[in-house]
Motif scaffolding. Structure first.
Motif, PDB file in Angstrom:
ATOM      1  N   ALA A 147       0.832  -1.200   0.000  1.00 51.77           N
ATOM      2  CA  ALA A 147       0.000   0.000   0.000  1.00 51.77           C
ATOM      3  C   ALA A 147       0.867   1.250   0.000  1.00 51.77           C
ATOM      4  CB  ALA A 147      -0.934  -0.009   1.212  1.00 51.77           C
ATOM      5  N   VAL A 148       1.875   1.272   0.844  1.00 55.76           N
ATOM      6  CA  VAL A 148       2.765   2.435   0.908  1.00 55.76           C
ATOM      7  C   VAL A 148       3.584   2.546  -0.379  1.00 55.76           C
ATOM      8  CG1 VAL A 148       4.741   3.430   2.129  1.00 55.76           C
ATOM      9  CG2 VAL A 148       2.830   2.455   3.421  1.00 55.76           C
ATOM     10  N   GLU A 149       4.033   1.416  -0.914  1.00 58.28           N
ATOM     11  CA  GLU A 149       4.795   1.436  -2.160  1.00 58.28           C
ATOM     12  C   GLU A 149       3.966   2.004  -3.311  1.00 58.28           C
ATOM     13  OE1 GLU A 149       7.984   0.649  -3.119  1.00 58.28           O
ATOM     14  OE2 GLU A 149       8.403   0.650  -0.956  1.00 58.28           O
ATOM     15  N   LEU A 150       2.672   1.744  -3.297  1.00 62.01           N
ATOM     16  CA  LEU A 150       1.788   2.257  -4.342  1.00 62.01           C
ATOM     17  C   LEU A 150       1.531   3.750  -4.207  1.00 62.01           C
ATOM     18  CD1 LEU A 150      -0.838  -0.646  -4.450  1.00 62.01           C
ATOM     19  CD2 LEU A 150       0.761  -0.014  -6.269  1.00 62.01           C
ATOM     20  N   GLY A 151       1.905   4.335  -3.069  1.00 61.53           N
ATOM     21  CA  GLY A 151       1.715   5.762  -2.867  1.00 61.53           C
ATOM     22  C   GLY A 151       0.597   6.117  -1.917  1.00 61.53           C
ATOM     23  N   ILE A 152      -0.029   5.122  -1.283  1.00 61.83           N
ATOM     24  CA  ILE A 152      -1.091   5.395  -0.312  1.00 61.83           C
ATOM     25  C   ILE A 152      -0.482   6.044   0.926  1.00 61.83           C
ATOM     26  CG2 ILE A 152      -2.691   4.274   1.304  1.00 61.83           C
ATOM     27  CD1 ILE A 152      -3.323   2.286  -0.956  1.00 61.83           C
ATOM     28  N   THR A 153      -1.049   7.175   1.335  1.00 69.39           N
ATOM     29  CA  THR A 153      -0.525   7.903   2.491  1.00 69.39           C
ATOM     30  C   THR A 153      -1.572   8.084   3.589  1.00 69.39           C
ATOM     31  OG1 THR A 153      -1.015  10.031   1.409  1.00 69.39           O
ATOM     32  CG2 THR A 153       1.218   9.138   1.145  1.00 69.39           C
ATOM     33  N   HIS A 154      -2.647   7.320   3.526  1.00 72.83           N
ATOM     34  CA  HIS A 154      -3.726   7.400   4.519  1.00 72.83           C
ATOM     35  C   HIS A 154      -4.165   5.976   4.855  1.00 72.83           C
ATOM     36  CE1 HIS A 154      -8.248   8.422   5.313  1.00 72.83           C
ATOM     37  NE2 HIS A 154      -7.594   8.242   6.448  1.00 72.83           N
ATOM     38  N   ILE A 155      -3.867   5.525   6.059  1.00 72.09           N
ATOM     39  CA  ILE A 155      -4.272   4.202   6.533  1.00 72.09           C
ATOM     40  C   ILE A 155      -5.208   4.371   7.711  1.00 72.09           C
ATOM     41  CG2 ILE A 155      -3.472   2.081   7.659  1.00 72.09           C
ATOM     42  CD1 ILE A 155      -0.961   2.217   5.995  1.00 72.09           C
ATOM     43  N   ASP A 156      -6.312   3.633   7.700  1.00 76.18           N
ATOM     44  CA  ASP A 156      -7.319   3.712   8.756  1.00 76.18           C
ATOM     45  C   ASP A 156      -7.291   2.429   9.574  1.00 76.18           C
ATOM     46  OD1 ASP A 156      -9.984   5.223   9.634  1.00 76.18           O
ATOM     47  OD2 ASP A 156     -10.404   3.071   9.571  1.00 76.18           O
ATOM     48  N   THR A 157      -7.287   2.559  10.902  1.00 77.65           N
ATOM     49  CA  THR A 157      -7.192   1.402  11.782  1.00 77.65           C
ATOM     50  C   THR A 157      -7.950   1.662  13.070  1.00 77.65           C
ATOM     51  OG1 THR A 157      -5.628  -0.125  12.859  1.00 77.65           O
ATOM     52  CG2 THR A 157      -5.038   2.209  12.841  1.00 77.65           C
ATOM     53  N   SER A 158      -7.825   0.757  14.024  1.00 81.07           N
ATOM     54  CA  SER A 158      -8.355   0.931  15.375  1.00 81.07           C
ATOM     55  C   SER A 158      -7.742  -0.147  16.259  1.00 81.07           C
ATOM     56  CB  SER A 158      -9.880   0.810  15.412  1.00 81.07           C
ATOM     57  OG  SER A 158     -10.350   0.799  16.755  1.00 81.07           O
ATOM     58  N   ASP A 159      -7.478   0.182  17.501  1.00 77.68           N
ATOM     59  CA  ASP A 159      -6.976  -0.815  18.437  1.00 77.68           C
ATOM     60  C   ASP A 159      -8.030  -1.891  18.704  1.00 77.68           C
ATOM     61  OD1 ASP A 159      -4.647  -1.461  20.228  1.00 77.68           O
ATOM     62  OD2 ASP A 159      -6.226  -1.422  21.750  1.00 77.68           O
ATOM     63  N   ALA A 160      -9.292  -1.589  18.398  1.00 73.43           N
ATOM     64  CA  ALA A 160     -10.362  -2.575  18.598  1.00 73.43           C
ATOM     65  C   ALA A 160     -10.356  -3.658  17.533  1.00 73.43           C
ATOM     66  CB  ALA A 160     -11.719  -1.873  18.609  1.00 73.43           C
ATOM     67  N   TYR A 161      -9.630  -3.473  16.439  1.00 74.87           N
ATOM     68  CA  TYR A 161      -9.588  -4.480  15.383  1.00 74.87           C
ATOM     69  C   TYR A 161      -8.653  -5.598  15.811  1.00 74.87           C
ATOM     70  CZ  TYR A 161     -11.586  -0.796  12.379  1.00 74.87           C
ATOM     71  OH  TYR A 161     -12.369   0.191  11.848  1.00 74.87           O
ATOM     72  N   GLY A 162      -9.239  -6.704  16.179  1.00 77.78           N
ATOM     73  CA  GLY A 162      -8.450  -7.851  16.586  1.00 77.78           C
ATOM     74  C   GLY A 162      -8.823  -8.424  17.951  1.00 77.78           C
ATOM     75  N   PRO A 163      -8.839  -7.668  19.055  1.00 76.88           N
ATOM     76  CA  PRO A 163      -8.287  -6.320  19.198  1.00 76.88           C
ATOM     77  C   PRO A 163      -6.755  -6.327  19.174  1.00 76.88           C
ATOM     78  CG  PRO A 163      -9.020  -7.159  21.318  1.00 76.88           C
ATOM     79  CD  PRO A 163      -9.420  -8.189  20.295  1.00 76.88           C
ATOM     80  N   ARG A 164      -6.198  -5.158  18.944  1.00 78.51           N
ATOM     81  CA  ARG A 164      -4.763  -4.857  18.925  1.00 78.51           C
ATOM     82  C   ARG A 164      -4.052  -5.394  17.696  1.00 78.51           C
ATOM     83  NH1 ARG A 164      -6.235  -6.346  23.808  1.00 78.51           N
ATOM     84  NH2 ARG A 164      -5.560  -8.499  23.504  1.00 78.51           N
ATOM     85  N   VAL A 165      -4.710  -6.284  16.942  1.00 79.43           N
ATOM     86  CA  VAL A 165      -4.016  -6.980  15.855  1.00 79.43           C
ATOM     87  C   VAL A 165      -3.563  -6.026  14.750  1.00 79.43           C
ATOM     88  CG1 VAL A 165      -4.337  -8.634  13.965  1.00 79.43           C
ATOM     89  CG2 VAL A 165      -5.094  -9.198  16.289  1.00 79.43           C
ATOM     90  N   THR A 166      -4.476  -5.209  14.219  1.00 77.90           N
ATOM     91  CA  THR A 166      -4.097  -4.402  13.056  1.00 77.90           C
ATOM     92  C   THR A 166      -3.059  -3.342  13.420  1.00 77.90           C
ATOM     93  OG1 THR A 166      -5.978  -2.882  13.323  1.00 77.90           O
ATOM     94  CG2 THR A 166      -6.311  -4.807  11.923  1.00 77.90           C
ATOM     95  N   ASN A 167      -3.187  -2.743  14.603  1.00 81.58           N
ATOM     96  CA  ASN A 167      -2.187  -1.751  15.003  1.00 81.58           C
ATOM     97  C   ASN A 167      -0.799  -2.377  15.086  1.00 81.58           C
ATOM     98  OD1 ASN A 167      -4.087   0.225  15.131  1.00 81.58           O
ATOM     99  ND2 ASN A 167      -3.987   0.533  17.345  1.00 81.58           N
ATOM    100  N   GLU A 168      -0.730  -3.570  15.653  1.00 79.59           N
ATOM    101  CA  GLU A 168       0.571  -4.224  15.781  1.00 79.59           C
ATOM    102  C   GLU A 168       1.126  -4.633  14.422  1.00 79.59           C
ATOM    103  OE1 GLU A 168      -0.043  -7.313  18.641  1.00 79.59           O
ATOM    104  OE2 GLU A 168      -0.221  -5.908  20.325  1.00 79.59           O
TER     105      GLU A 168
END
Length: 290
Positions: free
Chosen positions: A52-73
């Motif tokens: 995603a970053v290599e493609l030029g994406i500069t906005h990532i949306d997350t939450s500590d509740a996803y997983g929980p803690r999984v996506t942030n980590e």
């Protein structure tokens, strides 16, 4: 701001003090089934984030509740130390229970803990953008957000949050939040078939406040429409890519955060969303939600 300093579809938008790609990435799908537990393919999840970053994406949306803690980590493992151009947005206002539910958690002490959990999980001293999530799984619910939003304002003054947003809210709650402190983004459910926020979107466009639709492709019930399929076939594209392209065309302040756990799907979304919609295409698609 919509000049294309990125090759991604839609160009860019000024989100607070940052300029981000309008085509972003939502990390929810990187967690396990029903947004609980780790991904089946840990290495694959890291690859998606890096791509995603290599493609030029500069906005990532997350939450500590996803997983929980999984996506942030995962985000921290894949991308830390973060590029200066990258903005990571997160949400507070709910937690996960053992059954996978999303109970609300908007007392001041709850919100402070969630902010610190996000700081720890992402490995940062300050969060770029924090949304206060209101309502519940059924959608926005009327009521004041003053106490909860005020708690986030206090944390912003402490230097732990750079920008504030609100999510799953009514138009009245957006106005209430704006009367307390600047709001740089609103994140609500919106897509071709679910257009309840049309008046709010138009108001926010005039105020230069970003609108970030969640479930832009229908969420757990993907968009199904003969008109959408017909336009996609005519353009030799996919229905989901056309639905995303329609959102970018809807207004320059709409930012996309489609999610996927597959690199191929991420590339397909990016490439397909660059399709050019004619006025006739848009008119045909507009009838889906009316």
């Amino acid at each position: 701001m919509t000049n294309s300093t990125t090759s991604l579809p839609g160009g860019t938008w000024r989100l607070g003090s940052s300029v981000v790609s309008r085509f972003g990435y939502g990390a929810m799908q990187l967690a396990g089934p029903y947004v609980m537990g780790p991904p089946a393919d840990h290495a694959g999840a890291l690859t998606v984030l890096r791509e995603a970053v290599e493609l030029g994406i500069t906005h990532i949306d997350t939450s500590d509740a996803y997983g929980p803690r999984v996506t942030n980590e995962l985000i921290r493992e894949a991308l830390h130390p973060y590029p200066e151009s990258l903005l990571v947005a997160t949400k507070v206002g709910a937690f996960r229970d053992a059954q996978g539910g999303w109970p609300t958690a908007r007392r001041p002490e709850d919100l402070r803990k969630q902010v610190h959990d996000n700081l720890d999980g992402l490995g940062v001293a300050a969060l770029d953008l924090v949304y206060l999530r209101m309502g519940d799984a059924q959608g926005p619910q009327a009521g004041s957000l003053a106490e909860a939003f005020g708690t986030l304002v206090d944390l912003q003054r402490d230097g732990l949050i750079r920008h504030l947003g609100v999510s799953n809210v009514t138009a009245e709650q957006v106005a209430e939040a704006q009367s307390i402190a600047p709001v740089v983004a609103v994140q609500n459910m919106y897509n071709l078939a679910y257009r309840h926020d049309d008046p709010l979107i138009d108001r926010l466009a005039a105020e230069h406040v970003a609108y970030v639709p969640f479930f832009p492709l229908g969420g757990f019930s993907p968009l199904q429409s003969e008109a959408l399929s017909a336009v996609a076939a005519r353009l030799r594209s996919t229905p989901m890519a056309v639905a995303l392209a329609w959102l970018l065309r809807r207004s320059p302040h709409i930012l996309l955060i489609p999610g996927t756990s597959k690199v191929a799907h991420l590339r397909e979304n990016v490439a397909g969303t660059g399709v050019t919609l004619t006025d006739a295409d848009v008119a045909e698609l507009d009838r889906i939600g009316r």
